[in-house]
Design a protein around this motif. Structure first.
Motif, PDB file in Angstrom:
ATOM      1  N   GLY A  97       0.856  -1.241   0.008  1.00 42.52           N
ATOM      2  CA  GLY A  97      -0.066   0.020   0.200  1.00 42.52           C
ATOM      3  C   GLY A  97       0.770   1.227   0.085  1.00 42.52           C
ATOM      4  N   GLU A  98       1.741   1.486   0.600  1.00 41.72           N
ATOM      5  CA  GLU A  98       2.947   2.432   0.696  1.00 41.72           C
ATOM      6  C   GLU A  98       3.643   2.584  -0.600  1.00 41.72           C
ATOM      7  OE1 GLU A  98       4.519   2.751   5.265  1.00 41.72           O
ATOM      8  OE2 GLU A  98       5.373   1.585   4.061  1.00 41.72           O
ATOM      9  N   ILE A  99       3.944   1.550  -1.058  1.00 45.75           N
ATOM     10  CA  ILE A  99       4.457   1.608  -2.546  1.00 45.75           C
ATOM     11  C   ILE A  99       3.559   2.280  -3.558  1.00 45.75           C
ATOM     12  CG2 ILE A  99       5.316   0.533  -4.566  1.00 45.75           C
ATOM     13  CD1 ILE A  99       6.310  -2.112  -2.820  1.00 45.75           C
ATOM     14  N   ALA A 100       2.402   1.633  -3.316  1.00 47.51           N
ATOM     15  CA  ALA A 100       1.171   2.350  -4.452  1.00 47.51           C
ATOM     16  C   ALA A 100       1.021   3.633  -4.277  1.00 47.51           C
ATOM     17  CB  ALA A 100      -0.188   1.430  -4.301  1.00 47.51           C
ATOM     18  N   ARG A 101       0.961   4.184  -2.881  1.00 43.73           N
ATOM     19  CA  ARG A 101       0.657   5.506  -2.498  1.00 43.73           C
ATOM     20  C   ARG A 101       1.938   6.454  -3.016  1.00 43.73           C
ATOM     21  NH1 ARG A 101      -2.025   5.611   3.237  1.00 43.73           N
ATOM     22  NH2 ARG A 101      -1.198   3.455   3.074  1.00 43.73           N
ATOM     23  N   VAL A 102       3.039   5.982  -2.596  1.00 44.10           N
ATOM     24  CA  VAL A 102       4.325   6.765  -3.179  1.00 44.10           C
ATOM     25  C   VAL A 102       4.393   6.873  -4.532  1.00 44.10           C
ATOM     26  CG1 VAL A 102       6.868   6.587  -3.039  1.00 44.10           C
ATOM     27  CG2 VAL A 102       5.685   6.069  -1.010  1.00 44.10           C
ATOM     28  N   MET A 103       4.069   5.823  -5.290  1.00 46.47           N
ATOM     29  CA  MET A 103       4.067   5.773  -6.775  1.00 46.47           C
ATOM     30  C   MET A 103       2.846   6.765  -7.183  1.00 46.47           C
ATOM     31  SD  MET A 103       6.426   3.931  -7.442  1.00 46.47           S
ATOM     32  CE  MET A 103       7.609   2.814  -6.469  1.00 46.47           C
ATOM     33  N   LEU A 104       1.917   6.717  -6.356  1.00 41.72           N
ATOM     34  CA  LEU A 104       0.647   7.641  -6.976  1.00 41.72           C
ATOM     35  C   LEU A 104       1.159   9.174  -6.964  1.00 41.72           C
ATOM     36  CD1 LEU A 104      -2.224   8.345  -7.829  1.00 41.72           C
ATOM     37  CD2 LEU A 104      -2.934   7.920  -5.561  1.00 41.72           C
ATOM     38  N   ALA A 105       1.787   9.378  -5.738  1.00 40.42           N
ATOM     39  CA  ALA A 105       1.943  10.830  -5.526  1.00 40.42           C
ATOM     40  C   ALA A 105       3.118  11.285  -6.542  1.00 40.42           C
ATOM     41  CB  ALA A 105       2.815  10.854  -4.157  1.00 40.42           C
ATOM     42  N   LEU A 106       4.179  10.362  -6.839  1.00 39.70           N
ATOM     43  CA  LEU A 106       4.966  10.567  -7.922  1.00 39.70           C
ATOM     44  C   LEU A 106       4.563  10.744  -9.213  1.00 39.70           C
ATOM     45  CD1 LEU A 106       8.208   8.573  -6.777  1.00 39.70           C
ATOM     46  CD2 LEU A 106       7.963  10.849  -6.822  1.00 39.70           C
ATOM     47  N   LYS A 107       3.554   9.647  -9.584  1.00 37.84           N
ATOM     48  CA  LYS A 107       2.849   9.927 -10.895  1.00 37.84           C
ATOM     49  C   LYS A 107       2.110  11.138 -11.186  1.00 37.84           C
ATOM     50  CE  LYS A 107       4.556   6.040 -12.941  1.00 37.84           C
ATOM     51  NZ  LYS A 107       5.170   6.296 -14.018  1.00 37.84           N
ATOM     52  N   SER A 108       1.582  11.649  -9.974  1.00 38.73           N
ATOM     53  CA  SER A 108       0.841  12.743 -10.034  1.00 38.73           C
ATOM     54  C   SER A 108       1.612  14.029 -10.315  1.00 38.73           C
ATOM     55  CB  SER A 108       0.041  13.085  -8.464  1.00 38.73           C
ATOM     56  OG  SER A 108      -0.882  12.147  -8.365  1.00 38.73           O
ATOM     57  N   ILE A 109       2.791  13.927  -9.798  1.00 36.05           N
ATOM     58  CA  ILE A 109       3.790  14.962 -10.076  1.00 36.05           C
ATOM     59  C   ILE A 109       4.370  14.883 -11.471  1.00 36.05           C
ATOM     60  CG2 ILE A 109       6.050  16.187  -9.355  1.00 36.05           C
ATOM     61  CD1 ILE A 109       5.429  14.970  -6.648  1.00 36.05           C
ATOM     62  N   LEU A 110       4.661  13.661 -11.894  1.00 30.84           N
ATOM     63  CA  LEU A 110       5.268  13.475 -13.193  1.00 30.84           C
ATOM     64  C   LEU A 110       4.325  13.184 -14.277  1.00 30.84           C
ATOM     65  CD1 LEU A 110       8.051  10.943 -11.932  1.00 30.84           C
ATOM     66  CD2 LEU A 110       8.242  13.232 -12.249  1.00 30.84           C
ATOM     67  N   ALA A 111       3.006  13.338 -14.251  1.00 33.49           N
ATOM     68  CA  ALA A 111       2.157  12.958 -15.198  1.00 33.49           C
ATOM     69  C   ALA A 111       2.518  13.728 -16.646  1.00 33.49           C
ATOM     70  CB  ALA A 111       0.671  13.388 -14.758  1.00 33.49           C
ATOM     71  N   GLU A 112       2.879  14.886 -16.449  1.00 39.66           N
ATOM     72  CA  GLU A 112       3.055  15.711 -17.716  1.00 39.66           C
ATOM     73  C   GLU A 112       4.483  14.958 -18.443  1.00 39.66           C
ATOM     74  OE1 GLU A 112       1.566  18.333 -19.077  1.00 39.66           O
ATOM     75  OE2 GLU A 112       0.330  18.345 -17.398  1.00 39.66           O
ATOM     76  N   VAL A 113       5.401  14.464 -17.654  1.00 34.27           N
ATOM     77  CA  VAL A 113       6.777  13.964 -18.222  1.00 34.27           C
ATOM     78  C   VAL A 113       6.719  12.416 -18.630  1.00 34.27           C
ATOM     79  CG1 VAL A 113       7.692  15.918 -17.715  1.00 34.27           C
ATOM     80  CG2 VAL A 113       7.809  13.989 -16.213  1.00 34.27           C
ATOM     81  N   ASP A 114       6.024  11.764 -17.931  1.00 31.93           N
ATOM     82  CA  ASP A 114       6.114  10.215 -17.697  1.00 31.93           C
ATOM     83  C   ASP A 114       5.800   9.776 -19.258  1.00 31.93           C
ATOM     84  OD1 ASP A 114       6.503   7.599 -17.001  1.00 31.93           O
ATOM     85  OD2 ASP A 114       5.162   7.765 -15.485  1.00 31.93           O
ATOM     86  N   ARG A 115       6.511   8.880 -19.946  1.00 33.81           N
ATOM     87  CA  ARG A 115       6.203   8.467 -21.187  1.00 33.81           C
ATOM     88  C   ARG A 115       5.590   6.949 -21.001  1.00 33.81           C
ATOM     89  NH1 ARG A 115      12.204   8.198 -23.454  1.00 33.81           N
ATOM     90  NH2 ARG A 115      12.604   7.564 -21.053  1.00 33.81           N
ATOM     91  N   VAL A 116       5.240   6.355 -19.939  1.00 32.06           N
ATOM     92  CA  VAL A 116       4.474   5.053 -19.734  1.00 32.06           C
ATOM     93  C   VAL A 116       3.085   5.609 -19.860  1.00 32.06           C
ATOM     94  CG1 VAL A 116       3.967   3.094 -18.428  1.00 32.06           C
ATOM     95  CG2 VAL A 116       6.222   4.202 -18.331  1.00 32.06           C
ATOM     96  N   PRO A 117       2.309   4.992 -20.962  1.00 34.43           N
ATOM     97  CA  PRO A 117       1.006   5.406 -21.317  1.00 34.43           C
ATOM     98  C   PRO A 117      -0.158   4.859 -20.334  1.00 34.43           C
ATOM     99  CG  PRO A 117       1.525   3.698 -22.783  1.00 34.43           C
ATOM    100  CD  PRO A 117       2.793   3.977 -21.985  1.00 34.43           C
ATOM    101  N   ALA A 118       0.195   3.662 -19.497  1.00 35.95           N
ATOM    102  CA  ALA A 118      -0.959   3.002 -18.851  1.00 35.95           C
ATOM    103  C   ALA A 118      -0.307   2.862 -17.558  1.00 35.95           C
ATOM    104  CB  ALA A 118      -1.360   1.952 -19.476  1.00 35.95           C
ATOM    105  N   LEU A 119      -1.243   2.992 -16.398  1.00 35.12           N
ATOM    106  CA  LEU A 119      -0.901   2.788 -14.924  1.00 35.12           C
ATOM    107  C   LEU A 119      -1.857   1.730 -14.431  1.00 35.12           C
ATOM    108  CD1 LEU A 119      -0.089   6.578 -14.000  1.00 35.12           C
ATOM    109  CD2 LEU A 119       1.739   4.741 -15.001  1.00 35.12           C
TER     110      LEU A 119
END
Length: 553
Positions: free
Chosen positions: A446-468
């Motif tokens: 759960g911690e992993i998922a939320r940390v990733m969610l936090a980072l993905k929220s920040i990096l949504a503009e630059v992340d190249r992976v199209p699906a999460l």
């Protein structure tokens, strides 16, 4: 985006096909319905390991198929093209088969692909966060890429990489030239000797063939003279020669012709034969008279032919090859004479490149440090909103000491890589006072998922992976925190396709598309089904998640 998923003969799934949508997709259902199996199937389709126990009981083979529709600039399309995979319409059709005997095969657009290559390809298509880890953010080698993308540093990094590649070319060429320069004098002496030896021989193409023929004549002069003399004598010179007999025959033929004109043709043929015989005899005499009995010339020809044979052993099988060897030797001598000048020129370029790369890498490192601090601050804010107060995300930038390096950083000489002098790693502390540890060692899914969610929220503009995919993102949270998670997921889905497996109605309510996973009985066995809910069905499902078995108005 992931457009379609087909699972056959995997665990309790018999034959499941589901079409998926853009934006935020949520999967809900009772515990044990098969939600985690669906996430696991996605992992298998993208290169995860499998067990023979994954095959449905009673079946010998299972398979997972996924269809991705991609943007023109998608990294996955480039990787597929490099693997020789045909791509039409920007779609990738991935098929992974597995048997109860433990064998597995993978295909992309019908072309077989090693599982290791599929895994690399899969990392550019889908991130799975949660218990089934398939995420770039947990691999340190991706951390610097993420930081540079966040800090908009990919362009200066590309410039540095280009300069680094040129420096490597210059250094390699310098090493070759210096090695050549160390042996230059020895090589010059050798090449000069070889060129002079061939030049002194004064070779002529075809000379060896002529010499070999002349040598045969000189070695057999006596035999040739005797044979030619005897042949001449028998034809023309001696008493009773062929010429004498033909002359007599011609006289008698002419006598016959005088009496019988019908024989005139015979007389003419004998006359022609007489002239031909005289010509042959004259040629034999001329050949005999030209035969030379010259021991000195014989010795000279033998010596010359031996000289050519010795040169062939050293420089080539033919005179033409020997002469070409000389031209090559002269060309190499010219190169050696210009070696010192090229070394001096390249040493100047190397020094200039080192100076530029040192300045560029130090400037890039400074910008990375600034970007890392900003990312840490944004991550802290995001994690706080996700009810993870006291947690800490730290981005560690390290440099490797290198006594042979040329980049000076804070008083030390450090190693330069194609991307600069930095190595990045994301560190995480779940509780106040705890030492931050590598992100990959976080225990809680759960911690992993939320940390990733936090980072993905920040990096949504630059992340190249199209699906999460977020599995168990709701572990250990509820109430307002769950609502924030839902809002965050919905925000990320505006830039990326998002799938979330959840038990929380607050999260499910924020999704754009709702799928219910159910376990039903069919032919005496339990099977998993997935169904996209209508608006009314979705209302009832969220009510069930909120209130339990008895649903009130």
């Amino acid at each position: 985006m992931l457009r379609e998923l087909h699972i056959k003969n995997m665990a309790i799934i018999e034959d499941l096909r589901v079409e998926l949508s853009e934006g935020f997709n949520v999967l809900t259902g009772e515990t044990g319905a098969g939600k985690s199996i669906i996430v696991g199937a996605l992992g298998l389709c993208l290169g995860d390991k499998f067990s023979s126990q994954d095959v449905r009981s009673g079946a010998q083979e299972g398979c997972v198929e996924a269809v991705f529709s991609l943007s023109p600039e998608a990294e996955a399309l480039r990787m597929a093209s490099e693997q020789g995979i045909p791509v039409e319409g920007r779609e990738l059709f991935i098929r992974r088969t597995f048997t109860d005997a433990g064998r597995s095969r993978a295909y992309v657009n019908g072309s077989p692909l090693p599982v290791a290559a599929l895994k690399s390809l899969g990392e550019t298509l889908l991130d799975i966060h949660g218990q089934h880890q398939h995420q770039q953010l947990l691999h340190q080698e991706h951390h610097l890429d993420i930081l540079d993308a966040y800090g908009q540093l990919l362009v200066p990094r590309a410039v540095l990489e280009e300069g680094y590649a040129r420096l490597q070319e210059v250094q390699n060429r310098l090493e070759e030239l210096r090695e050549t320069d160390r042996e230059r004098y020895r090589l010059q002496d050798l090449l000069n000797y070889q060129a002079r030896e061939i030049e002194a021989a004064g070779l002529t193409p075809g000379e060896d063939v002529e010499l070999e023929q002349e040598l045969i004549m000189l070695q057999n002069a006596e035999k040739l003279y005797e044979a030619a003399s005897l042949a001449y004598s028998l034809l023309y010179e001696s008493e009773g020669s062929a010429g004498e007999h033909i002359a007599k025959a011609l006289s008698h033929a002419e006598e016959i012709t005088g009496l019988d004109t019908r024989m005139s043709e015979l007389s003419e043929e004998l006359s022609a034969a007489m002239h031909q015989l005289q010509d042959i005899a004259e040629r034999l005499r001329s050949y005999r008279d030209k035969i030379s009995f010259d021991p000195a010339r014989l010795t000279q020809a033998e010596d010359r032919l031996q000289q050519i044979k010795d040169l062939k052993k050293k420089y080539g099988q033919t005179i033409e090859e020997i002469m070409a060897f000389r031209e090559d030797a002269l060309s190499r001598l010219t190169d050696l004479e210009g070696c010192s000048e090229e070394i001096e020129k390249l040493e100047g370029e190397s020094a200039e490149l080192r100076s530029e790369l040192s300045a560029q890498s130090l400037e890039l490192s400074e910008k990375r440090s600034e970007a890392a601090r900003r990312l840490e601050e944004e991550a802290a804010s995001e994690l706080s909103q996700l009810k993870m107060d006291g947690t800490l995300l730290n981005i560690s930038l390290q440099q490797v000491p290198d006594q042979e390096g040329f980049v000076e950083y804070e008083g030390d000489t450090v190693r330069l890589y194609p991307w600069g002098i930095d190595q990045a790693e994301f560190l995480f502390s779940a509780n106040p006072g705890e030492e931050p540890k590598p992100l990959a060692r976080i225990a809680s899914g759960g911690e992993i998922a939320r940390v990733m969610l936090a980072l993905k929220s920040i990096l949504a503009e630059v992340d190249r992976v199209p699906a999460l995919v977020f599995d168990e993102v709701d572990a250990g949270i509820g109430g307002s925190a769950a609502e924030v998670v839902g809002i965050k997921l919905e925000a990320v889905s505006r830039k990326r396709q998002v799938f979330c497996v959840t038990h929380l109605p607050q999260i499910a309510a924020t999704a754009g598309h709702h799928y219910r996973v159910e376990k039903v009985s069919s032919k005496g066995r339990n099977v998993t089904t997935v169904r996209k809910l209508s608006d009314q069905e979705r209302l009832e499902e969220i009510a069930r998640m909120s209130g339990g078995k008895k649903i009130t108005q």
